[in-house]
Scaffold this motif. Structure first.
Motif, PDB file in Angstrom:
ATOM      1  N   ALA A  11     -18.296 -19.957 -15.638  1.00 30.69           N
ATOM      2  CA  ALA A  11     -17.282 -20.729 -14.914  1.00 30.69           C
ATOM      3  C   ALA A  11     -16.109 -19.859 -14.468  1.00 30.69           C
ATOM      4  O   ALA A  11     -15.002 -20.360 -14.284  1.00 30.69           O
ATOM      5  CB  ALA A  11     -16.779 -21.885 -15.772  1.00 30.69           C
ATOM      6  N   GLY A  12     -16.350 -18.566 -14.290  1.00 32.82           N
ATOM      7  CA  GLY A  12     -15.281 -17.699 -13.804  1.00 32.82           C
ATOM      8  C   GLY A  12     -14.858 -18.076 -12.395  1.00 32.82           C
ATOM      9  O   GLY A  12     -15.674 -18.514 -11.576  1.00 32.82           O
ATOM     10  N   LEU A  13     -13.580 -17.871 -12.095  1.00 32.96           N
ATOM     11  CA  LEU A  13     -13.047 -18.230 -10.782  1.00 32.96           C
ATOM     12  C   LEU A  13     -12.886 -17.022  -9.871  1.00 32.96           C
ATOM     13  O   LEU A  13     -12.907 -17.163  -8.651  1.00 32.96           O
ATOM     14  CB  LEU A  13     -11.694 -18.939 -10.941  1.00 32.96           C
ATOM     15  N   SER A  14     -12.709 -15.851 -10.436  1.00 28.70           N
ATOM     16  CA  SER A  14     -12.508 -14.660  -9.621  1.00 28.70           C
ATOM     17  C   SER A  14     -13.838 -13.985  -9.340  1.00 28.70           C
ATOM     18  O   SER A  14     -14.875 -14.326  -9.909  1.00 28.70           O
ATOM     19  CB  SER A  14     -11.566 -13.687 -10.334  1.00 28.70           C
ATOM     20  N   GLN A  15     -13.792 -13.012  -8.432  1.00 29.90           N
ATOM     21  CA  GLN A  15     -14.988 -12.262  -8.115  1.00 29.90           C
ATOM     22  C   GLN A  15     -14.595 -10.809  -7.807  1.00 29.90           C
ATOM     23  O   GLN A  15     -13.862 -10.573  -6.843  1.00 29.90           O
ATOM     24  CB  GLN A  15     -15.703 -12.886  -6.918  1.00 29.90           C
ATOM     25  N   PRO A  16     -15.005  -9.846  -8.634  1.00 24.63           N
ATOM     26  CA  PRO A  16     -15.899  -9.997  -9.791  1.00 24.63           C
ATOM     27  C   PRO A  16     -15.219 -10.727 -10.941  1.00 24.63           C
ATOM     28  O   PRO A  16     -13.996 -10.819 -10.992  1.00 24.63           O
ATOM     29  CB  PRO A  16     -16.229  -8.549 -10.153  1.00 24.63           C
ATOM     30  N   ASP A  79     -35.185 -24.008 -21.728  1.00 26.19           N
ATOM     31  CA  ASP A  79     -35.465 -23.908 -23.168  1.00 26.19           C
ATOM     32  C   ASP A  79     -34.207 -23.571 -23.955  1.00 26.19           C
ATOM     33  O   ASP A  79     -34.106 -23.879 -25.143  1.00 26.19           O
ATOM     34  CB  ASP A  79     -36.521 -22.828 -23.421  1.00 26.19           C
ATOM     35  N   GLY A  80     -33.266 -22.911 -23.324  1.00 29.75           N
ATOM     36  CA  GLY A  80     -32.015 -22.562 -23.973  1.00 29.75           C
ATOM     37  C   GLY A  80     -30.910 -22.437 -22.942  1.00 29.75           C
ATOM     38  O   GLY A  80     -31.162 -22.256 -21.751  1.00 29.75           O
ATOM     39  N   LEU A  81     -29.670 -22.551 -23.413  1.00 31.36           N
ATOM     40  CA  LEU A  81     -28.515 -22.540 -22.521  1.00 31.36           C
ATOM     41  C   LEU A  81     -27.486 -21.536 -23.019  1.00 31.36           C
ATOM     42  O   LEU A  81     -27.174 -21.495 -24.221  1.00 31.36           O
ATOM     43  CB  LEU A  81     -27.900 -23.941 -22.462  1.00 31.36           C
ATOM     44  N   ILE A  82     -26.981 -20.726 -22.101  1.00 29.92           N
ATOM     45  CA  ILE A  82     -25.833 -19.853 -22.347  1.00 29.92           C
ATOM     46  C   ILE A  82     -24.699 -20.384 -21.491  1.00 29.92           C
ATOM     47  O   ILE A  82     -24.851 -20.551 -20.277  1.00 29.92           O
ATOM     48  CB  ILE A  82     -26.150 -18.395 -21.987  1.00 29.92           C
ATOM     49  N   ALA A  83     -23.559 -20.701 -22.098  1.00 29.39           N
ATOM     50  CA  ALA A  83     -22.443 -21.315 -21.378  1.00 29.39           C
ATOM     51  C   ALA A  83     -21.167 -20.531 -21.676  1.00 29.39           C
ATOM     52  O   ALA A  83     -20.750 -20.434 -22.829  1.00 29.39           O
ATOM     53  CB  ALA A  83     -22.274 -22.775 -21.791  1.00 29.39           C
ATOM     54  N   VAL A  84     -20.555 -19.985 -20.620  1.00 28.32           N
ATOM     55  CA  VAL A  84     -19.385 -19.120 -20.784  1.00 28.32           C
ATOM     56  C   VAL A  84     -18.270 -19.595 -19.849  1.00 28.32           C
ATOM     57  O   VAL A  84     -18.497 -19.827 -18.655  1.00 28.32           O
ATOM     58  CB  VAL A  84     -19.733 -17.652 -20.479  1.00 28.32           C
ATOM     59  N   TYR A  92     -11.151 -24.764 -22.426  1.00 28.45           N
ATOM     60  CA  TYR A  92     -12.075 -24.418 -21.352  1.00 28.45           C
ATOM     61  C   TYR A  92     -11.454 -24.736 -20.001  1.00 28.45           C
ATOM     62  O   TYR A  92     -10.502 -25.511 -19.883  1.00 28.45           O
ATOM     63  CB  TYR A  92     -13.394 -25.178 -21.498  1.00 28.45           C
ATOM     64  N   SER A  93     -12.011 -24.140 -18.963  1.00 24.72           N
ATOM     65  CA  SER A  93     -11.492 -24.394 -17.616  1.00 24.72           C
ATOM     66  C   SER A  93     -11.879 -25.795 -17.157  1.00 24.72           C
ATOM     67  O   SER A  93     -12.866 -26.380 -17.627  1.00 24.72           O
ATOM     68  CB  SER A  93     -12.039 -23.364 -16.624  1.00 24.72           C
ATOM     69  N   GLY A  94     -11.108 -26.334 -16.214  1.00 21.55           N
ATOM     70  CA  GLY A  94     -11.418 -27.650 -15.669  1.00 21.55           C
ATOM     71  C   GLY A  94     -12.757 -27.678 -14.970  1.00 21.55           C
ATOM     72  O   GLY A  94     -13.483 -28.672 -15.031  1.00 21.55           O
ATOM     73  N   LEU A  95     -13.119 -26.578 -14.305  1.00 22.63           N
ATOM     74  CA  LEU A  95     -14.400 -26.509 -13.612  1.00 22.63           C
ATOM     75  C   LEU A  95     -15.558 -26.588 -14.604  1.00 22.63           C
ATOM     76  O   LEU A  95     -16.546 -27.301 -14.364  1.00 22.63           O
ATOM     77  CB  LEU A  95     -14.479 -25.208 -12.814  1.00 22.63           C
ATOM     78  N   PHE A  96     -15.430 -25.889 -15.711  1.00 22.21           N
ATOM     79  CA  PHE A  96     -16.460 -25.896 -16.759  1.00 22.21           C
ATOM     80  C   PHE A  96     -16.639 -27.310 -17.313  1.00 22.21           C
ATOM     81  O   PHE A  96     -17.748 -27.828 -17.397  1.00 22.21           O
ATOM     82  CB  PHE A  96     -16.030 -24.932 -17.859  1.00 22.21           C
ATOM     83  N   LYS A  97     -15.535 -27.945 -17.670  1.00 19.87           N
ATOM     84  CA  LYS A  97     -15.598 -29.297 -18.229  1.00 19.87           C
ATOM     85  C   LYS A  97     -16.132 -30.294 -17.206  1.00 19.87           C
ATOM     86  O   LYS A  97     -16.956 -31.164 -17.540  1.00 19.87           O
ATOM     87  CB  LYS A  97     -14.220 -29.741 -18.697  1.00 19.87           C
ATOM     88  N   SER A  98     -15.702 -30.186 -15.955  1.00 23.63           N
ATOM     89  CA  SER A  98     -16.166 -31.117 -14.930  1.00 23.63           C
ATOM     90  C   SER A  98     -17.671 -31.025 -14.738  1.00 23.63           C
ATOM     91  O   SER A  98     -18.353 -32.043 -14.562  1.00 23.63           O
ATOM     92  CB  SER A  98     -15.458 -30.844 -13.605  1.00 23.63           C
ATOM     93  N   PRO A 134     -17.008 -28.326 -30.141  1.00 22.08           N
ATOM     94  CA  PRO A 134     -17.059 -29.790 -30.263  1.00 22.08           C
ATOM     95  C   PRO A 134     -17.644 -30.491 -29.046  1.00 22.08           C
ATOM     96  O   PRO A 134     -18.306 -31.523 -29.185  1.00 22.08           O
ATOM     97  CB  PRO A 134     -15.585 -30.174 -30.484  1.00 22.08           C
ATOM     98  N   MET A 135     -17.414 -29.950 -27.848  1.00 23.24           N
ATOM     99  CA  MET A 135     -17.968 -30.591 -26.651  1.00 23.24           C
ATOM    100  C   MET A 135     -19.485 -30.596 -26.686  1.00 23.24           C
ATOM    101  O   MET A 135     -20.134 -31.620 -26.430  1.00 23.24           O
ATOM    102  CB  MET A 135     -17.476 -29.878 -25.394  1.00 23.24           C
TER     103      MET A 135
END
Length: 207
Positions: A11-16, A79-84, A92-98, A134-135
Motif C-alpha cells: 500500500a505504498g503511495l510513493s514510487q519507488p 494459498d497465502g497472503l503477504i500484506a504490507v 495502517y494507511s487509509g488506502l490499505f484499510k479501505s 487485530p484487523m
C-alpha cells in the motif's frame, strides 16, 4: 508438483516505494522457501496505489470495476497472503484499510497471512501489533507470529540489512511452512454463490 499462489499486497503511495520493496523481498524469500519444499509458486503482486480510484468508487457504489474484481479474486483465491502497509499516525494507511474493507468477511478465513510495515522511525513498529494484526484476526486469517517492520536505516542500496534480513527470512519460513502444510486453495470466493440448491430455495417456506 503443486502450484501455490501468493497474493502480495503493498500500500505504498510513493514510487519507488520502500513498502513495495519490503513486500517484494518477503515474497521472494517465501517463494524460495516453498521451492525448497518442492512447490511451484505463482506470485500476484498487487500495488494498491494503482487501484486507488477503483477502491473509492467501490466503497461508494458497492460495485468493483473489472480490474479491482480481478485483484480481489487474487487475494481471496491465494494459498497465502503477504500484506504490507506504510504507517501513518501510528496505524495502517487509509488506502490499505479501505482495500481490506472490500474483502468479504469470510474470504480469508483460515488463510495464512504475513504482515509487514514500513515507517520513518522504528517507534512505528508497534502498529503491527495494535492495529494490523487485530484487523486480520477479525477476518479470521491465520496471522503468522513474525511480523516484519522496516525503518529507513534497515536498508542499504535497496537491500535488507542485518536484523531486517533475519526477520524477513524467519517470516518467510513461517509462511512457506504454513502454506506447504495447507490444502491448495480452491480458488476465489464467489460472494454470490448459493449456499443451498435452487430446489431448497423454492421450498424455503415449507422447511
Amino acid at each position: 508438483m503443486t502450484v501455490r499462489t501468493l497474493a502480495v499486497v503493498s500500500a505504498g503511495l510513493s514510487q519507488p516505494s520502500s513498502t513495495r520493496l519490503l513486500a517484494d523481498q518477503l515474497a521472494a524469500a517465501t517463494r524460495d522457501e516453498l521451492v525448497g519444499h518442492g512447490e511451484q509458486v505463482t506470485l500476484h503482486p498487487i500495488e494498491l496505489r494503482e487501484h486507488a480510484h477503483d477502491i473509492v468508487n467501490h466503497l461508494l457504489t458497492g460495485f468493483p470495476s473489472e480490474p479491482l474484481r480481478q485483484v480481489l479474486d487474487q487475494v481471496t483465491g491465494a494459498d497465502g497472503l503477504i500484506a504490507v502497509t506504510p504507517i501513518f499516525n501510528a496505524s495502517y494507511s487509509g488506502l490499505f484499510k479501505s482495500f481490506f474493507d472490500l474483502v468479504d468477511a469470510d474470504a480469508v478465513g483460515g488463510r495464512p497471512v504475513l504482515i509487514g510495515a514500513t515507517g520513518g522511525t522504528a517507534r512505528h513498529s508497534l502498529a503491527l501489533e495494535h492495529a494490523i494484526r487485530p484487523m486480520f484476526t477479525y477476518l479470521r486469517a491465520v496471522v503468522l507470529p513474525t511480523a516484519v517492520f522496516a525503518a529507513p536505516e534497515d536498508w542499504s542500496g535497496g537491500t535488507a540489512q542485518g536484523a531486517l534480513r533475519t526477520r524477513i527470512a524467519r517470516a518467510a519460513a513461517e509462511l512457506a511452512g504454513q502454506v506447504h502444510r495447507s490444502a491448495p486453495s480452491s480458488g476465489p470466493v464467489d460472494p454470490f454463490a448459493l449456499t443451498t440448491d435452487f430446489e431448497q430455495l423454492l421450498r424455503g417456506g415449507d422447511t
